[in-house]
Design an enzyme around this catalytic site. Structure first.
Site, mmCIF file in Angstrom:
data_model
loop_
_atom_site.group_PDB
_atom_site.id
_atom_site.type_symbol
_atom_site.label_atom_id
_atom_site.label_comp_id
_atom_site.label_asym_id
_atom_site.label_seq_id
_atom_site.Cartn_x
_atom_site.Cartn_y
_atom_site.Cartn_z
ATOM 1 N N SER A 66 11.996 -1.763 82.256
ATOM 2 C CA SER A 66 10.799 -1.780 81.417
ATOM 3 C C SER A 66 10.959 -0.777 80.289
ATOM 4 O O SER A 66 11.729 0.191 80.393
ATOM 5 C CB SER A 66 9.563 -1.413 82.239
ATOM 6 O OG SER A 66 8.427 -1.217 81.415
ATOM 7 N N TYR A 111 4.472 3.633 87.889
ATOM 8 C CA TYR A 111 5.250 2.476 87.445
ATOM 9 C C TYR A 111 6.425 2.949 86.595
ATOM 10 O O TYR A 111 7.562 2.490 86.771
ATOM 11 C CB TYR A 111 4.367 1.518 86.653
ATOM 12 C CG TYR A 111 5.119 0.340 86.072
ATOM 13 C CD1 TYR A 111 5.568 -0.689 86.894
ATOM 14 C CD2 TYR A 111 5.376 0.255 84.703
ATOM 15 C CE1 TYR A 111 6.269 -1.767 86.364
ATOM 16 C CE2 TYR A 111 6.073 -0.819 84.170
ATOM 17 C CZ TYR A 111 6.513 -1.825 85.002
ATOM 18 O OH TYR A 111 7.204 -2.890 84.481
#
Length: 281
Positions: free
Chosen positions: A133, A146
């Site tokens: 990500s 995250y």
């Protein structure tokens, strides 16, 4: 014809990667928690094999991998895509929520990779593609856990790119920005159950408000993104990182600037922490 093994391939970017690999003339193993939810165009055929796989169930992973090898003979590309998001300020997130996230995003990836590597080593080739990500190189408010999980993915991939080179196996982490999938839906994104009002109006909760505005209006096109992932994976030499999306490139520039800003005033003193006899050695 290569064999691709794609986790979390029933929807989102995972399904688009499976479609792009299939369109490119490959065999594709569609690894999903519930094969009944596989889209019609990815159901079983001569070149598509859906397999049941929950990457958090370590006992089931070897059987899924072996089923793929028995069917197609090899696994040439492993795409570790299965994962989800978690929103909330660090203080709001419970230990159980954090561990659940890491079980999927990190340990699931580790365990699937561990199961595939013996087959790749035996054949003397293979490519590992880990879906990270933008949050894997830039910690962002409201998604600290995250971000931490995707920083871990990047670190694992970088290490594997060196560890596996003697065996002819390459590793790449893909770091996408926001793509127009269902990732911001409740099916893929959890919000910390405990909310602390003190964070209202601060960056951590501004992220929560942004989700409602951004969902299904994200900048990135997952079909184009998946096509580029397949194109890059087909090259002889994988990049260590594939930075994917206009927003990722913009944030990468900000990250570079931050590194230089942090480094400049302390470079000399940082270097001076070496032993006095270091130069002589």
């Amino acid at each position: 014809m290569a064999t691709w093994f794609v986790t979390g391939a029933s929807r989102g970017i995972g399904a688009e990667i499976a479609r792009a690999a299939l369109k490119d003339g490959n065999n594709v193993v569609v690894a999903v928690r519930n094969p009944d939810r596989v889209p019609d165009d990815l159901k079983a055929s001569d070149t598509v094999l859906p397999v049941a796989l929950d990457v958090t169930d370590n006992d089931s992973i070897p059987a899924a991998v072996q089923t793929a090898v028995d069917r197609f003979g090899t696994i040439d590309v492993l795409v570790n895509n299965a994962g989800r998001g978690l929103l909330g300020a660090l203080e709001e997130i419970t230990d159980a929520e954090a561990r659940s996230l890491f079980d999927l995003n990190v340990f699931g990836l580790i365990n699937v990779t561990r199961a595939v590597l013996p087959h790749m080593r035996a054949q003397g080739s293979g490519k590992l593609v880990h879906i990270g990500s933008r949050s894997g190189f830039e910690g962002e408010p409201g998604v600290s856990l995250y971000s931490a999980s995707k920083f871990a993915v990047a670190g694992i991939s970088e290490a594997l790119s060196v560890e596996m080179a003697p065996f002819g196996i390459q590793s790449m982490v893909v770091e996408p920005g926001v793509f127009r999938t269902d990732f911001l839906d409740a099916s893929s994104l959890s919000v910390a159950a405990h909310r602390i009002d003190a964070y209202d109006g601060t960056p951590a909760h501004v992220t929560l408000d942004w989700i409602d505005q951004a969902n299904h209006a994200q900048l990135g096109d997952p079909v184009k993104g998946a096509a580029l992932i397949v194109e890059v994976t087909n090259t002889d030499k994988l990049p260590t990182h594939l930075y994917l999306g206009r927003d990722t490139l913009e944030r990468l520039d900000v990250k570079y600037q931050q590194v230089q800003k942090d480094l400049a005033p302390w470079r000399e003193k940082s270097a001076a922490t070496a032993h006095d006899d270091a130069d002589a050695a």
